[in-house]
Design a protein around this motif. Structure first.
Motif, PDB file in Angstrom:
ATOM      1  N   THR B 204       1.120   2.214  -7.115  1.00  0.00           N
ATOM      2  CA  THR B 204       2.119   1.653  -6.368  1.00  0.00           C
ATOM      3  C   THR B 204       1.788   0.586  -5.168  1.00  0.00           C
ATOM      4  O   THR B 204       2.261  -0.475  -5.169  1.00  0.00           O
ATOM      5  CB  THR B 204       3.089   2.798  -5.670  1.00  0.00           C
ATOM      6  OG1 THR B 204       3.443   3.865  -7.065  1.00  0.00           O
ATOM      7  CG2 THR B 204       4.544   2.390  -5.254  1.00  0.00           C
ATOM      8  N   TYR B 205       0.724   1.060  -4.541  1.00  0.00           N
ATOM      9  CA  TYR B 205       0.432   0.105  -3.432  1.00  0.00           C
ATOM     10  C   TYR B 205       0.027  -1.226  -4.036  1.00  0.00           C
ATOM     11  O   TYR B 205       0.674  -2.166  -3.365  1.00  0.00           O
ATOM     12  CB  TYR B 205      -0.966   0.603  -2.867  1.00  0.00           C
ATOM     13  CG  TYR B 205      -1.546  -0.468  -1.807  1.00  0.00           C
ATOM     14  CD1 TYR B 205      -0.918  -0.627  -0.618  1.00  0.00           C
ATOM     15  CD2 TYR B 205      -2.589  -1.233  -2.645  1.00  0.00           C
ATOM     16  CE1 TYR B 205      -1.416  -1.665   0.407  1.00  0.00           C
ATOM     17  CE2 TYR B 205      -3.127  -2.364  -1.512  1.00  0.00           C
ATOM     18  CZ  TYR B 205      -2.616  -2.505  -0.279  1.00  0.00           C
ATOM     19  OH  TYR B 205      -3.168  -3.439   0.361  1.00  0.00           O
ATOM     20  N   TYR B 206      -0.468  -1.375  -5.122  1.00  0.00           N
ATOM     21  CA  TYR B 206      -1.071  -2.553  -5.735  1.00  0.00           C
ATOM     22  C   TYR B 206       0.199  -3.282  -6.269  1.00  0.00           C
ATOM     23  O   TYR B 206       0.221  -4.645  -6.013  1.00  0.00           O
ATOM     24  CB  TYR B 206      -2.066  -2.401  -6.856  1.00  0.00           C
ATOM     25  CG  TYR B 206      -3.442  -2.363  -6.228  1.00  0.00           C
ATOM     26  CD1 TYR B 206      -4.073  -3.181  -5.596  1.00  0.00           C
ATOM     27  CD2 TYR B 206      -3.856  -0.940  -6.172  1.00  0.00           C
ATOM     28  CE1 TYR B 206      -5.236  -2.796  -5.115  1.00  0.00           C
ATOM     29  CE2 TYR B 206      -4.946  -0.550  -5.681  1.00  0.00           C
ATOM     30  CZ  TYR B 206      -5.681  -1.639  -5.293  1.00  0.00           C
ATOM     31  OH  TYR B 206      -6.883  -1.274  -4.487  1.00  0.00           O
ATOM     32  N   LEU B 207       1.285  -2.717  -6.914  1.00  0.00           N
ATOM     33  CA  LEU B 207       2.360  -3.380  -7.337  1.00  0.00           C
ATOM     34  C   LEU B 207       3.127  -3.966  -5.784  1.00  0.00           C
ATOM     35  O   LEU B 207       3.408  -5.018  -5.817  1.00  0.00           O
ATOM     36  CB  LEU B 207       3.380  -2.262  -7.847  1.00  0.00           C
ATOM     37  CG  LEU B 207       2.912  -1.550  -9.098  1.00  0.00           C
ATOM     38  CD1 LEU B 207       4.046  -0.746  -9.510  1.00  0.00           C
ATOM     39  CD2 LEU B 207       2.432  -2.547  -9.785  1.00  0.00           C
ATOM     40  N   GLU B 208       3.262  -3.089  -4.753  1.00  0.00           N
ATOM     41  CA  GLU B 208       3.915  -3.610  -3.503  1.00  0.00           C
ATOM     42  C   GLU B 208       3.091  -4.648  -3.055  1.00  0.00           C
ATOM     43  O   GLU B 208       3.716  -5.659  -2.689  1.00  0.00           O
ATOM     44  CB  GLU B 208       3.800  -2.523  -2.667  1.00  0.00           C
ATOM     45  CG  GLU B 208       4.048  -2.581  -1.134  1.00  0.00           C
ATOM     46  CD  GLU B 208       5.917  -2.855  -1.085  1.00  0.00           C
ATOM     47  OE1 GLU B 208       6.354  -2.284  -1.841  1.00  0.00           O
ATOM     48  OE2 GLU B 208       6.291  -3.159   0.067  1.00  0.00           O
ATOM     49  N   GLU B 209       1.882  -4.528  -2.842  1.00  0.00           N
ATOM     50  CA  GLU B 209       0.902  -5.713  -2.392  1.00  0.00           C
ATOM     51  C   GLU B 209       1.302  -7.025  -3.173  1.00  0.00           C
ATOM     52  O   GLU B 209       1.291  -7.999  -2.441  1.00  0.00           O
ATOM     53  CB  GLU B 209      -0.323  -5.413  -2.563  1.00  0.00           C
ATOM     54  CG  GLU B 209      -1.436  -6.243  -1.694  1.00  0.00           C
ATOM     55  CD  GLU B 209      -2.722  -6.249  -2.137  1.00  0.00           C
ATOM     56  OE1 GLU B 209      -3.396  -5.631  -1.343  1.00  0.00           O
ATOM     57  OE2 GLU B 209      -3.328  -6.417  -3.238  1.00  0.00           O
ATOM     58  N   ASN B 210       1.580  -7.086  -4.516  1.00  0.00           N
ATOM     59  CA  ASN B 210       1.614  -8.251  -5.256  1.00  0.00           C
ATOM     60  C   ASN B 210       3.075  -8.450  -5.531  1.00  0.00           C
ATOM     61  O   ASN B 210       3.261  -9.238  -6.509  1.00  0.00           O
ATOM     62  CB  ASN B 210       0.837  -8.152  -6.475  1.00  0.00           C
ATOM     63  CG  ASN B 210      -0.665  -8.351  -6.290  1.00  0.00           C
ATOM     64  OD1 ASN B 210      -1.364  -7.001  -5.589  1.00  0.00           O
ATOM     65  ND2 ASN B 210      -1.227  -9.221  -6.235  1.00  0.00           N
ATOM     66  N   LEU B 212       5.265  -6.863  -7.340  1.00  0.00           N
ATOM     67  CA  LEU B 212       5.800  -6.697  -8.554  1.00  0.00           C
ATOM     68  C   LEU B 212       7.072  -5.691  -8.571  1.00  0.00           C
ATOM     69  O   LEU B 212       6.976  -4.894  -7.817  1.00  0.00           O
ATOM     70  CB  LEU B 212       4.506  -6.162  -9.278  1.00  0.00           C
ATOM     71  CG  LEU B 212       3.482  -7.312  -9.500  1.00  0.00           C
ATOM     72  CD1 LEU B 212       2.335  -6.648 -10.313  1.00  0.00           C
ATOM     73  CD2 LEU B 212       4.008  -8.422 -10.405  1.00  0.00           C
TER      74      LEU B 212
END
Lengths: 212, 212
Positions: B204-210, B212
């Motif tokens: 979820t962090y990586y989605l948030e960061e990008n 998405l």
DNA sequence: TAGATTGTTAATCGATTAACAATC
DNA sequence: TAGATTGTTAATCGATTAACAATC
């Protein structure tokens, strides 16, 4: 490995652990904590704890420490847990079913909107309030809803094809429980591989190394 | 984190991934591979691949590369997968049951000798050939058999107590699926924490960061 | 032998830890 | 104000990468 913002994967991996520890404290009625105390609980140094947090912002108070409520709130925001996320579960065998039945999605704003499988024994059933549809209908069932995360628990042989289908459906992330390492070149979809077998193997290594 | 032999945890974590990739190649009838090719598949450098292997020994041939069969054999030996391991599953809720039904224990010499739970609905049942006993009887059922690994999938509230009981029974390792981070000071028992929720959060962090 | 690729040593890079000034 | 603990900069440590001699 670094993220697009240059934040190391190690740091990201520690955030959920901090969150878990702090939530426990909160449930025990604690109000404040110092980096030193966090470090002791997490088996690391106070320095690392402070470094990890200050990458994202300033969440503490000099001379006092960290207000637990606010720190929890902040870590959740960093992880994106303050937002709602639409989830589908693809593959309702053992693990998929277990996720549907026992994972605490609601507490963290994840909404499981549908599940999919090809097995006629499960298609049409409801599991924990979620309807299992046939895999053929995935695009139709999802419609124009934006799906954030696909929990992928299909067989090894189906994994790559289903993953590609998720990419075409503009799913943002795949939590991949198949033992197939998925790699996408592009930045439109993120994959996190979770291999239970790999975890078992690394544990076995440590037993072997220490003659246990 | 370093192991007792001073080998970094990063290296150990990569071994099962190498193994998986090499086994795939083997199944496709491949016979040899170079560190360069492995590196490309694993998204790393040839240097790292060779470093990882040479920590443990010399498994390649100059000018030729690595014989896949021998490399697989060697990695399995390093991980301890050449030996038999006695496993018990404690907690036969969603994940415990899924492990019993779907995890490919046999191919890797893990023997599941018993499962345990407190729920009268499952105690006495057989799952995939494994009998579920009542938790009260765990010492009696195990008897003087040496248990190598406990797969722990009980509720959060029971986790610490059951883990301590495993330690007293001289179980060597715990694969911990409860969301309670277990820590033992001593070197008699190893714990590997596997948190599906943590994996979901980091994704979820990586989605948030990008965005998405 | 010539070409290829390992095993290994040296260089670089990044992550962790230590130290300390800022400040509550 | 004095004591405590943060945020942040500098030092250290370890892991990854590059380079190359060894050798199949």
């Amino acid at each position: 490995m670094k993220s697009s913002k240059g934040i190391s994967h190690n740091v990201i991996d520690r955030l959920p652990r901090y969150l878990r520890f702090l939530t426990d404290l909160q449930e025990h009625g604690e109000e404040r904590i110092s980096s030193k105390e966090i470090a002791e609980a997490m088996n690391t140094t106070a320095s690392q704890v402070r470094q990890d947090f200050t990458i994202f912002g300033s969440y503490g108070v000099q001379g006092y420490g960290y207000q637990i409520d606010y720190l929890i709130h902040s870590i959740k925001r960093i992880l994106g847990l303050n937002k709602k996320h639409q989830v589908i579960v693809v593959g309702v065998g053992g693990i998929g079913r277990a996720l549907l039945e026992h994972m605490d999605f609601e507490s963290y704003h994840y909404q499981v909107c549908a599940a999919f499988d090809v097995d006629p024994d499960v298609v049409g059933k409801q599991i924990n309030g979620v309807t299992v549809h046939h895999m053929d209908d995935v695009e139709k069932v999802v419609g124009d809803r934006k799906i954030d995360i696909c929990m992928l628990t299909v067989s090894k042989s189906a994994a790559a094809k289903v993953a590609e289908r998720m990419r075409r459906m503009k799913v943002s992330g795949i939590l991949n429980f198949t033992n197939v390492e998925l790699q996408f070149g592009d930045k439109d979809i993120f994959v996190r591989n979770v291999s239970l077998l790999d975890s078992l193997f690394t544990l076995t290594y440590y037993l072997e190394e220490n003659n246990l």
